[in-house]
Design a protein around this motif. Sequence first.
Motif, PDB file in Angstrom:
ATOM      1  N   ALA A 256       0.829  -1.202   0.000  1.00  0.00           N
ATOM      2  CA  ALA A 256       0.000   0.000   0.000  1.00  0.00           C
ATOM      3  C   ALA A 256       0.862   1.251   0.000  1.00  0.00           C
ATOM      4  N   VAL A 257       1.916   1.268   0.801  1.00  0.00           N
ATOM      5  CA  VAL A 257       2.821   2.414   0.850  1.00  0.00           C
ATOM      6  C   VAL A 257       3.402   2.685  -0.534  1.00  0.00           C
ATOM      7  N   SER A 258       3.829   1.641  -1.195  1.00  0.00           N
ATOM      8  CA  SER A 258       4.472   1.781  -2.501  1.00  0.00           C
ATOM      9  C   SER A 258       3.471   2.124  -3.605  1.00  0.00           C
ATOM     10  N   VAL A 259       2.399   1.364  -3.698  1.00  0.00           N
ATOM     11  CA  VAL A 259       1.477   1.513  -4.827  1.00  0.00           C
ATOM     12  C   VAL A 259       0.684   2.816  -4.733  1.00  0.00           C
ATOM     13  N   ILE A 260       0.204   3.155  -3.547  1.00  0.00           N
ATOM     14  CA  ILE A 260      -0.605   4.375  -3.410  1.00  0.00           C
ATOM     15  C   ILE A 260       0.245   5.614  -3.663  1.00  0.00           C
ATOM     16  N   ARG A 261       1.488   5.607  -3.209  1.00  0.00           N
ATOM     17  CA  ARG A 261       2.354   6.760  -3.488  1.00  0.00           C
ATOM     18  C   ARG A 261       2.626   6.889  -4.987  1.00  0.00           C
ATOM     19  N   SER A 262       2.615   5.774  -5.696  1.00  0.00           N
ATOM     20  CA  SER A 262       2.893   5.790  -7.126  1.00  0.00           C
ATOM     21  C   SER A 262       1.655   6.115  -7.958  1.00  0.00           C
ATOM     22  N   LYS A 263       0.523   5.483  -7.636  1.00  0.00           N
ATOM     23  CA  LYS A 263      -0.666   5.589  -8.473  1.00  0.00           C
ATOM     24  C   LYS A 263      -1.722   6.535  -7.926  1.00  0.00           C
ATOM     25  N   GLY A 264      -1.626   6.870  -6.628  1.00  0.00           N
ATOM     26  CA  GLY A 264      -2.715   7.589  -5.986  1.00  0.00           C
ATOM     27  C   GLY A 264      -3.710   6.605  -5.403  1.00  0.00           C
ATOM     28  N   TYR A 265      -4.533   7.083  -4.463  1.00  0.00           N
ATOM     29  CA  TYR A 265      -5.444   6.166  -3.779  1.00  0.00           C
ATOM     30  C   TYR A 265      -6.564   5.674  -4.683  1.00  0.00           C
ATOM     31  N   SER A 266      -7.199   6.574  -5.398  1.00  0.00           N
ATOM     32  CA  SER A 266      -8.359   6.187  -6.211  1.00  0.00           C
ATOM     33  C   SER A 266      -7.986   5.178  -7.293  1.00  0.00           C
TER      34      SER A 266
ATOM     35  N   VAL B 137      -7.628  -3.239  -5.399  1.00  0.00           N
ATOM     36  CA  VAL B 137      -7.294  -4.388  -4.552  1.00  0.00           C
ATOM     37  C   VAL B 137      -6.437  -5.382  -5.331  1.00  0.00           C
ATOM     38  N   ASP B 138      -6.750  -5.567  -6.609  1.00  0.00           N
ATOM     39  CA  ASP B 138      -5.962  -6.480  -7.437  1.00  0.00           C
ATOM     40  C   ASP B 138      -4.512  -6.009  -7.529  1.00  0.00           C
ATOM     41  N   ALA B 139      -4.307  -4.690  -7.704  1.00  0.00           N
ATOM     42  CA  ALA B 139      -2.946  -4.161  -7.800  1.00  0.00           C
ATOM     43  C   ALA B 139      -2.197  -4.327  -6.491  1.00  0.00           C
ATOM     44  N   LEU B 140      -2.882  -4.137  -5.393  1.00  0.00           N
ATOM     45  CA  LEU B 140      -2.253  -4.313  -4.075  1.00  0.00           C
ATOM     46  C   LEU B 140      -1.861  -5.774  -3.855  1.00  0.00           C
ATOM     47  N   CYS B 141      -2.753  -6.683  -4.231  1.00  0.00           N
ATOM     48  CA  CYS B 141      -2.450  -8.108  -4.067  1.00  0.00           C
ATOM     49  C   CYS B 141      -1.277  -8.519  -4.950  1.00  0.00           C
ATOM     50  N   ALA B 142      -1.239  -8.004  -6.173  1.00  0.00           N
ATOM     51  CA  ALA B 142      -0.146  -8.332  -7.085  1.00  0.00           C
ATOM     52  C   ALA B 142       1.176  -7.806  -6.540  1.00  0.00           C
ATOM     53  N   ALA B 143       1.173  -6.575  -6.037  1.00  0.00           N
ATOM     54  CA  ALA B 143       2.407  -6.002  -5.499  1.00  0.00           C
ATOM     55  C   ALA B 143       2.870  -6.724  -4.250  1.00  0.00           C
ATOM     56  N   ALA B 144       1.919  -7.186  -3.453  1.00  0.00           N
ATOM     57  CA  ALA B 144       2.263  -7.888  -2.210  1.00  0.00           C
ATOM     58  C   ALA B 144       2.569  -9.362  -2.446  1.00  0.00           C
ATOM     59  N   GLY B 145       2.150  -9.878  -3.591  1.00  0.00           N
ATOM     60  CA  GLY B 145       2.341 -11.302  -3.858  1.00  0.00           C
ATOM     61  C   GLY B 145       1.441 -12.182  -3.019  1.00  0.00           C
ATOM     62  N   VAL B 146       0.195 -11.716  -2.793  1.00  0.00           N
ATOM     63  CA  VAL B 146      -0.762 -12.497  -2.004  1.00  0.00           C
ATOM     64  C   VAL B 146      -2.055 -12.639  -2.795  1.00  0.00           C
ATOM     65  N   THR B 147      -2.902 -13.533  -2.349  1.00  0.00           N
ATOM     66  CA  THR B 147      -4.177 -13.752  -3.025  1.00  0.00           C
ATOM     67  C   THR B 147      -5.222 -12.756  -2.534  1.00  0.00           C
ATOM     68  N   LYS B 148      -6.288 -12.642  -3.306  1.00  0.00           N
ATOM     69  CA  LYS B 148      -7.400 -11.785  -2.883  1.00  0.00           C
ATOM     70  C   LYS B 148      -8.027 -12.323  -1.601  1.00  0.00           C
ATOM     71  N   GLY B 149      -8.033 -13.624  -1.481  1.00  0.00           N
ATOM     72  CA  GLY B 149      -8.565 -14.218  -0.265  1.00  0.00           C
ATOM     73  C   GLY B 149      -7.773 -13.778   0.954  1.00  0.00           C
ATOM     74  N   ALA B 150      -6.440 -13.706   0.791  1.00  0.00           N
ATOM     75  CA  ALA B 150      -5.595 -13.244   1.892  1.00  0.00           C
ATOM     76  C   ALA B 150      -5.887 -11.786   2.216  1.00  0.00           C
ATOM     77  N   PHE B 151      -6.128 -10.991   1.165  1.00  0.00           N
ATOM     78  CA  PHE B 151      -6.465  -9.581   1.397  1.00  0.00           C
ATOM     79  C   PHE B 151      -7.698  -9.479   2.284  1.00  0.00           C
ATOM     80  N   PHE B 152      -8.773 -10.137   1.896  1.00  0.00           N
ATOM     81  CA  PHE B 152     -10.037  -9.987   2.628  1.00  0.00           C
ATOM     82  C   PHE B 152     -10.039 -10.755   3.940  1.00  0.00           C
ATOM     83  N   HIS B 153      -9.052 -11.596   4.154  1.00  0.00           N
ATOM     84  CA  HIS B 153      -8.881 -12.206   5.470  1.00  0.00           C
ATOM     85  C   HIS B 153      -8.400 -11.162   6.471  1.00  0.00           C
ATOM     86  N   HIS B 154      -7.572 -10.234   6.008  1.00  0.00           N
ATOM     87  CA  HIS B 154      -6.992  -9.229   6.900  1.00  0.00           C
ATOM     88  C   HIS B 154      -7.737  -7.897   6.878  1.00  0.00           C
ATOM     89  N   PHE B 155      -8.337  -7.553   5.755  1.00  0.00           N
ATOM     90  CA  PHE B 155      -8.992  -6.247   5.630  1.00  0.00           C
ATOM     91  C   PHE B 155     -10.347  -6.408   4.954  1.00  0.00           C
TER      92      PHE B 155
END
Length: 219
Positions: free
Chosen positions: A18-28, A32-50
């Motif tokens: 989030a720190v990296s991608v949002i600073r690069s692309k902006g929040y809007s 979620v797909d871009a965040l998961c790709a940058a983190a190397g995690v699945t969407k399921g992992a994303f929604f497990h935590h957030f």
Amino acid sequence: MSKPAKKLDARAKLLDAAVSVIRSKGYSATTVDALCAAAGVTKGAFFHHFRSKDELAVAAAEHWSQMTGALFTDAPYHDHADPLARVLAYLDFRKTLLQGDLPDFTCLVGTMVQETYETAPAIREACERSITGHAATLEADIEAAMRARCMTPDWTAKSLALHTQAVIQGGFILAKATGAAAIAADSIDHLRRYIEMLFSAPARQSPREPGKETDCETH
């Protein structure tokens, strides 16, 4: 042999992403797909935590505060004996951080709050805590510099500390507008000169009781 570095869990990876991608692309524009790709995690992992991107943004603001807090706590400007020298050295340190591409030195919370201040109150409040919390770390040095110079101005240490952040955040916006760090560096230089002039101006004394000498008058 040194122990292998501990692998980050999915939540930590998402916060760093989030720190990296949002600073690069902006929040809007950050998905979620871009965040998961940058983190190397699945969407399921994303929604497990957030539960949502907004919830991640609030956590990312807190994560940013912890990261930057550690950076500034260990910074060399604290080594100066004179509190005004510490404040000026803080600005010099901020200038040294203007390295690399724009996403490498611009502020995560400053970026997010510009896009979400009206539409996402929880994110705005998290960004406010981060920015004002960092500004508060300068107040003690500003107050000490005021006392050392017997200053009783019509402004406060808190207001000057917040002003430093207004200038720095504005410098980031100008850097984004021009595509270069030079204008942000110029803004910090102007701020440094302003603070030097502010503290070199004749001190304003508070009214005192007749016949009562102040500490400043004895020096």
